[in-house]
Design a protein around this motif. Structure first.
Motif, PDB file in Angstrom:
ATOM      1  N   SER A 178     -55.827  48.640 -16.401  1.00 15.30           N
ATOM      2  CA  SER A 178     -54.554  49.388 -16.461  1.00 15.30           C
ATOM      3  C   SER A 178     -53.958  49.364 -15.066  1.00 15.30           C
ATOM      4  CB  SER A 178     -54.808  50.849 -16.868  1.00 15.30           C
ATOM      5  OG  SER A 178     -55.559  51.499 -15.832  1.00 15.30           O
ATOM      6  N   ARG A 179     -52.696  49.716 -15.000  1.00 15.54           N
ATOM      7  CA  ARG A 179     -52.081  49.863 -13.686  1.00 15.54           C
ATOM      8  C   ARG A 179     -51.975  51.352 -13.389  1.00 15.54           C
ATOM      9  NH1 ARG A 179     -50.354  45.352 -11.440  1.00 15.54           N
ATOM     10  NH2 ARG A 179     -49.851  43.545 -12.728  1.00 15.54           N
ATOM     11  N   GLN A 180     -52.671  51.799 -12.345  1.00 16.48           N
ATOM     12  CA  GLN A 180     -52.536  53.188 -11.886  1.00 16.48           C
ATOM     13  C   GLN A 180     -51.857  53.089 -10.522  1.00 16.48           C
ATOM     14  OE1 GLN A 180     -53.075  56.292 -12.642  1.00 16.48           O
ATOM     15  NE2 GLN A 180     -54.150  56.182 -14.577  1.00 16.48           N
ATOM     16  N   LYS A 189     -59.057  40.173  -6.661  1.00 17.93           N
ATOM     17  CA  LYS A 189     -58.624  39.478  -7.872  1.00 17.93           C
ATOM     18  C   LYS A 189     -57.115  39.474  -7.925  1.00 17.93           C
ATOM     19  CE  LYS A 189     -57.021  42.225 -10.512  1.00 17.93           C
ATOM     20  NZ  LYS A 189     -55.596  42.656 -10.740  1.00 17.93           N
ATOM     21  N   THR A 190     -56.517  38.337  -8.145  1.00 20.60           N
ATOM     22  CA  THR A 190     -55.101  38.280  -8.523  1.00 20.60           C
ATOM     23  C   THR A 190     -54.651  36.834  -8.582  1.00 20.60           C
ATOM     24  OG1 THR A 190     -52.797  38.791  -7.950  1.00 20.60           O
ATOM     25  CG2 THR A 190     -54.343  38.595  -6.097  1.00 20.60           C
ATOM     26  N   ILE A 191     -53.780  36.549  -9.553  1.00 23.13           N
ATOM     27  CA  ILE A 191     -53.224  35.186  -9.621  1.00 23.13           C
ATOM     28  C   ILE A 191     -52.236  34.965  -8.477  1.00 23.13           C
ATOM     29  CG2 ILE A 191     -53.460  35.012 -12.145  1.00 23.13           C
ATOM     30  CD1 ILE A 191     -50.363  35.365 -12.260  1.00 23.13           C
ATOM     31  N   ASP A 192     -51.811  36.066  -7.821  1.00 15.97           N
ATOM     32  CA  ASP A 192     -50.781  35.951  -6.779  1.00 15.97           C
ATOM     33  C   ASP A 192     -51.325  35.410  -5.463  1.00 15.97           C
ATOM     34  OD1 ASP A 192     -49.487  39.217  -7.791  1.00 15.97           O
ATOM     35  OD2 ASP A 192     -49.332  37.236  -8.731  1.00 15.97           O
ATOM     36  N   ASN A 193     -52.639  35.543  -5.266  1.00 16.26           N
ATOM     37  CA  ASN A 193     -53.296  35.089  -4.028  1.00 16.26           C
ATOM     38  C   ASN A 193     -52.697  35.769  -2.799  1.00 16.26           C
ATOM     39  OD1 ASN A 193     -55.352  33.479  -2.908  1.00 16.26           O
ATOM     40  ND2 ASN A 193     -53.848  32.010  -2.148  1.00 16.26           N
ATOM     41  N   ILE A 215     -42.002  31.157 -11.887  1.00 14.59           N
ATOM     42  CA  ILE A 215     -43.466  31.286 -11.734  1.00 14.59           C
ATOM     43  C   ILE A 215     -43.793  32.668 -11.181  1.00 14.59           C
ATOM     44  CG2 ILE A 215     -45.508  30.316 -10.581  1.00 14.59           C
ATOM     45  CD1 ILE A 215     -44.353  28.297 -12.489  1.00 14.59           C
ATOM     46  N   MET A 216     -44.817  33.310 -11.746  1.00 21.63           N
ATOM     47  CA  MET A 216     -45.224  34.630 -11.261  1.00 21.63           C
ATOM     48  C   MET A 216     -45.738  34.559  -9.824  1.00 21.63           C
ATOM     49  SD  MET A 216     -47.286  36.578 -14.284  1.00 21.63           S
ATOM     50  CE  MET A 216     -46.437  37.713 -15.392  1.00 21.63           C
ATOM     51  N   GLY A 217     -46.039  35.706  -9.263  1.00 23.81           N
ATOM     52  CA  GLY A 217     -46.580  35.757  -7.908  1.00 23.81           C
ATOM     53  C   GLY A 217     -46.200  37.023  -7.183  1.00 23.81           C
ATOM     54  N   ASN A 218     -45.525  37.919  -7.963  1.00 22.26           N
ATOM     55  CA  ASN A 218     -45.082  39.190  -7.380  1.00 22.26           C
ATOM     56  C   ASN A 218     -44.152  38.909  -6.189  1.00 22.26           C
ATOM     57  OD1 ASN A 218     -44.778  41.890  -7.039  1.00 22.26           O
ATOM     58  ND2 ASN A 218     -46.944  42.349  -6.762  1.00 22.26           N
ATOM     59  N   LYS A 219     -44.442  39.427  -5.011  1.00 25.46           N
ATOM     60  CA  LYS A 219     -43.525  39.209  -3.894  1.00 25.46           C
ATOM     61  C   LYS A 219     -43.911  37.998  -3.031  1.00 25.46           C
ATOM     62  CE  LYS A 219     -42.169  44.095  -3.425  1.00 25.46           C
ATOM     63  NZ  LYS A 219     -43.131  44.714  -4.391  1.00 25.46           N
ATOM     64  N   ALA A 254     -39.960  31.110  -7.646  1.00 22.64           N
ATOM     65  CA  ALA A 254     -40.884  32.254  -7.619  1.00 22.64           C
ATOM     66  C   ALA A 254     -40.151  33.471  -8.165  1.00 22.64           C
ATOM     67  CB  ALA A 254     -41.341  32.532  -6.191  1.00 22.64           C
ATOM     68  N   GLU A 255     -40.864  34.299  -8.935  1.00 21.58           N
ATOM     69  CA  GLU A 255     -40.187  35.447  -9.548  1.00 21.58           C
ATOM     70  C   GLU A 255     -39.614  36.399  -8.483  1.00 21.58           C
ATOM     71  OE1 GLU A 255     -42.698  38.095 -11.742  1.00 21.58           O
ATOM     72  OE2 GLU A 255     -44.355  37.901 -10.354  1.00 21.58           O
ATOM     73  N   GLY A 256     -40.136  36.324  -7.282  1.00 18.18           N
ATOM     74  CA  GLY A 256     -39.642  37.200  -6.212  1.00 18.18           C
ATOM     75  C   GLY A 256     -38.658  36.511  -5.278  1.00 18.18           C
ATOM     76  N   GLY A 309     -44.329  33.298 -17.657  1.00 22.60           N
ATOM     77  CA  GLY A 309     -44.796  34.693 -17.561  1.00 22.60           C
ATOM     78  C   GLY A 309     -46.310  34.853 -17.632  1.00 22.60           C
ATOM     79  N   HIS A 310     -46.751  35.711 -18.552  1.00 21.55           N
ATOM     80  CA  HIS A 310     -48.179  36.070 -18.642  1.00 21.55           C
ATOM     81  C   HIS A 310     -49.042  34.924 -19.166  1.00 21.55           C
ATOM     82  CE1 HIS A 310     -46.250  39.924 -18.102  1.00 21.55           C
ATOM     83  NE2 HIS A 310     -47.423  40.454 -17.833  1.00 21.55           N
ATOM     84  N   TYR A 311     -48.410  33.899 -19.653  1.00 21.93           N
ATOM     85  CA  TYR A 311     -49.160  32.696 -20.048  1.00 21.93           C
ATOM     86  C   TYR A 311     -49.974  32.204 -18.848  1.00 21.93           C
ATOM     87  CZ  TYR A 311     -49.762  27.927 -21.912  1.00 21.93           C
ATOM     88  OH  TYR A 311     -50.273  26.722 -22.354  1.00 21.93           O
ATOM     89  N   LEU A 312     -49.399  32.406 -17.641  1.00 24.15           N
ATOM     90  CA  LEU A 312     -50.070  31.957 -16.409  1.00 24.15           C
ATOM     91  C   LEU A 312     -51.360  32.732 -16.145  1.00 24.15           C
ATOM     92  CD1 LEU A 312     -46.810  31.824 -14.273  1.00 24.15           C
ATOM     93  CD2 LEU A 312     -48.191  29.825 -14.902  1.00 24.15           C
ATOM     94  N   ARG A 313     -51.544  33.871 -16.820  1.00 20.69           N
ATOM     95  CA  ARG A 313     -52.731  34.722 -16.594  1.00 20.69           C
ATOM     96  C   ARG A 313     -53.726  34.638 -17.751  1.00 20.69           C
ATOM     97  NH1 ARG A 313     -50.036  40.356 -15.049  1.00 20.69           N
ATOM     98  NH2 ARG A 313     -51.409  41.106 -16.705  1.00 20.69           N
ATOM     99  N   GLY A 314     -53.395  33.770 -18.737  1.00 18.93           N
ATOM    100  CA  GLY A 314     -54.196  33.807 -19.952  1.00 18.93           C
ATOM    101  C   GLY A 314     -55.362  32.836 -19.956  1.00 18.93           C
TER     102      GLY A 314
END
Ligand code: F6P
Length: 358
Positions: free
Chosen positions: A76-78, A136-140, A180-184, A233-235, A281-286
């Motif tokens: 979850s995200r807290q 852990k993160t796909i964003d590295n 492509i995802m990667g947050n910021k 990049a999404e950011g 999107g989330h396909y990149l995390r699947g």
């Protein structure tokens, strides 16, 4: 002799490799401590620790999960900012976590997560809990480690997406704009863009101009290339937007949207090249972790078991210059790692004529 009791939670966005890391920790702990260790799986990240949702695991729980995507514990995200303060639900999350840690009679809490997870892990460590992190993160984008598990699998998936876009773009003489995802951070877009042979790569760290994107597409047309692949990049943001605050960027874009559709619109209107967008999107995390990530996750997990055995707490595992080591949580928690503007791969891409339009 009382059993060593180890709590494990996975928090934040899921990614391939989480289960491989959990398996690595568990198998290494059983090898080191045999029946003198008890592993407790905490459900759905910090939410499970706040609410006391956990279960005793046994060896069979860790069989057959090396190749499984996602996380067998749930996540979850807290948001960190909500963890620290007593919110309108009047729940003191820190107090609850400390209390449940004690109720579970834990000797150590292992947290697998990204930036936010590490910030909370450091906070819990400051509050006297024995905590060890796993990055852990796909964003590295975690400071202190050269690579996080999940990243390389996402690069493989992103590359496969871009590969497939080439054939449809070429068949229709189109420009394909893929987000492509990667947050910021731009790590995932940079690596998948180079691996997939993108013609344009737009990164958050290298703010771009629409004009230069159109010029890059037109340059290809003039050289007889009927299609272009633009990895965004999404950011990513324009030079103008980079000077603005987030709220101002949202207003400028006409809503909380990423720049992808605006890039496509500009290309279509200013080059005459038919353009389409694609957001995996989330396909990149699947799905299942790559072999690289299975190895990295196993290495990280085994190293965490060693730290637990030696009762070395308040640290998080890292890969630095090819070696597995540990950083102090306080030194890395909440710090991000962005693509340096002079990164070697950026220079290589530019030397091949890939446009960053910055
Ligand atoms: O941090 C991993 C990540 O996939 C980012 O790349 C992305 O911006 C974010 O998570 C999406 O968050 P959520 O899964 O909560 O939609």
């Amino acid at each position: 002799m009382a059993k060593r009791r180890i709590g494990i939670l996975t928090s934040g966005g899921d990614c391939p490799g989480l289960n491989a890391a959990i398996r690595g920790v568990a198998k290494a702990l059983y090898e080191r401590m045999g029946d003198d260790v008890e592993i407790l799986g905490i459900a759905d990240g910090y939410t499970g620790l706040i609410e006391g949702e956990y279960r005793k695991m046994d060896r069979s729980d860790f069989s057959g999960i090396l190749t499984r995507g996602g996380t067998i514990l749930g996540t979850s995200r807290q948001p960190y900012k909500q963890i620290q303060v007593v919110g309108d639900d009047n729940v003191d999350k820190i107090a609850n976590m400390k209390e449940n840690y004690k109720k579970m009679k834990l000797d150590c809490l292992l947290t697998l997560g990204g930036n936010g997870t590490h910030k909370t892990a450091a906070l819990l460590s400051d509050n006297g809990l024995n905590v060890i992190g796993l990055p852990k993160t796909i964003d590295n984008d975690l400071y202190g480690t050269d690579v996080t598990f999940g990243f390389h699998t996402a690069v493989d998936i992103g590359t496969e997406v871009i590969d497939r876009l080439h054939t449809t773009a070429a068949s229709h003489s189109r420009a394909m704009v893929v987000e492509i995802m990667g947050n910021k951070a731009g790590w995932l877009t940079l690596y998948a863009g180079v691996a997939g042979g993108a013609d344009v790569i737009l990164l958050p760290e290298l703010p771009f101009t629409y004009e230069k994107v159109a010029q890059a597409v037109m340059r290809r047309v003039q050289r007889g290339h009927v299609f272009s692949i633009i990895a965004v990049a999404e950011g990513a943001m324009t030079k103008e937007e980079a000077k603005l605050k987030r709220k101002e960027r949202v207003a400028l874009r006409g809503g909380p949207i990423n720049v992808t559709p605006l890039v496509a619109k500009y290309i279509q209107e200013n080059t005459g090249v038919e353009t389409r967008t694609m957001v995996p999107g989330h396909y990149l995390r699947g799905g299942s972790p790559s072999a690289y990530d299975r190895v990295l996750s196993t290495q990280f997990g085994a190293y965490a078991a060693k730290l637990i055995d030696k009762e070395t707490y308040g640290v998080t595992v890292a890969s630095v210059n090819g070696g597995i080591c540990a950083n102090k949580l306080q030194d890395v928690a909440g710090k991000s790692r962005y693509v340096p503007t002079n990164h070697q791969l950026v220079d290589v891409a530019r030397s091949l004529g890939i446009a960053f339009c910055d």
